[in-house]
Design a protein around this motif. Sequence first.
Motif, PDB file in Angstrom:
ATOM      1  N   CYS A  76       0.834  -1.207   0.000  1.00 53.97           N
ATOM      2  CA  CYS A  76       0.000   0.000   0.000  1.00 53.97           C
ATOM      3  C   CYS A  76       0.872   1.262   0.000  1.00 53.97           C
ATOM      4  O   CYS A  76       1.839   1.348   0.745  1.00 53.97           O
ATOM      5  CB  CYS A  76      -0.923   0.024   1.217  1.00 53.97           C
ATOM      6  SG  CYS A  76      -2.204  -1.246   1.198  1.00 53.97           S
ATOM      7  N   ALA A 113      -5.177   1.788   1.653  1.00 56.71           N
ATOM      8  CA  ALA A 113      -5.837   1.137   2.780  1.00 56.71           C
ATOM      9  C   ALA A 113      -6.524   2.156   3.676  1.00 56.71           C
ATOM     10  O   ALA A 113      -6.020   3.267   3.882  1.00 56.71           O
ATOM     11  CB  ALA A 113      -4.830   0.327   3.600  1.00 56.71           C
ATOM     12  N   THR A 187       5.708   2.212  -1.025  1.00 52.90           N
ATOM     13  CA  THR A 187       4.643   1.500  -0.326  1.00 52.90           C
ATOM     14  C   THR A 187       4.845   1.596   1.185  1.00 52.90           C
ATOM     15  O   THR A 187       5.914   1.983   1.672  1.00 52.90           O
ATOM     16  CB  THR A 187       4.617   0.018  -0.730  1.00 52.90           C
ATOM     17  OG1 THR A 187       5.864  -0.589  -0.340  1.00 52.90           O
ATOM     18  CG2 THR A 187       4.437  -0.140  -2.234  1.00 52.90           C
TER      19      THR A 187
END
Length: 256
Positions: A76, A113, A187
């Motif tokens: 993410c 997220a 990420t």
Amino acid sequence: MTTSIHNLRIVLVGTQHPGNIGSAARAMKTMGLSALHLVTPERFPDPEANTLAAGADDLLAAAPVHASLDEALAGCHLVLGTSARRRHVPLPEMSPRQAARALLEGVGHGPVALLFGRERTGLENEELQRCHASVGIPSHPDFSSLNLASAVQVLSYELRLAVLDAADGGLPSGRPMPVAEVEPPATADELERYFVHLDQALHEIDFHKGKPPEMVMQRLRRLYLRAGLDAREVKILRGILAEAQRMARIARGGRA
């Protein structure tokens, strides 16, 4: 327009009641969301979750159960955390509508997220530190308690509105934004490895001079998360840290 935003993870952390997991899955499915992730739930799988899912059993069946938040956030590049009250973690604050637009813009670049914490205590400070911003639902101050599944419903609804707005030309629904840089955003796991490396390097060069390092690291986390680093920039920064560590070893009379 797709009916489900597969790159958008709804992450429930430490959920205590399985019925809330089922109700959250139902709330998600009604708004076109499908990627449910669970971090150390107290009871799952559980028949109560399936009962309250009311037809969203497919989301429960597909939901991975993670042993840590690190696992749930792997890959993410944007992480938002819901919080009902101010914590000792300075974070940019977003409304549900602002958060929905940011998440929808982000899915074009890769997984994003949205975190929800425990029913009684919400997200812990350490978990909020993993987030780029916090999201607060503007409930009435005289009675601000909101059920976990209800909070998921509110955010899912705002995400649905953002998707519908995108269909009318208001936002690029899940499509990459035109950007000059070709490098993907860093990420969450790449950033976390960088923060671990940074903490190690600061100790090795004796930056803290015996003072508690927690506040410094907290502020540095906020700085780097605001910067929106890409993957190559993280590699460059880690290279700088590695060189600083090498020079510190030489200064101490060790081998390079």
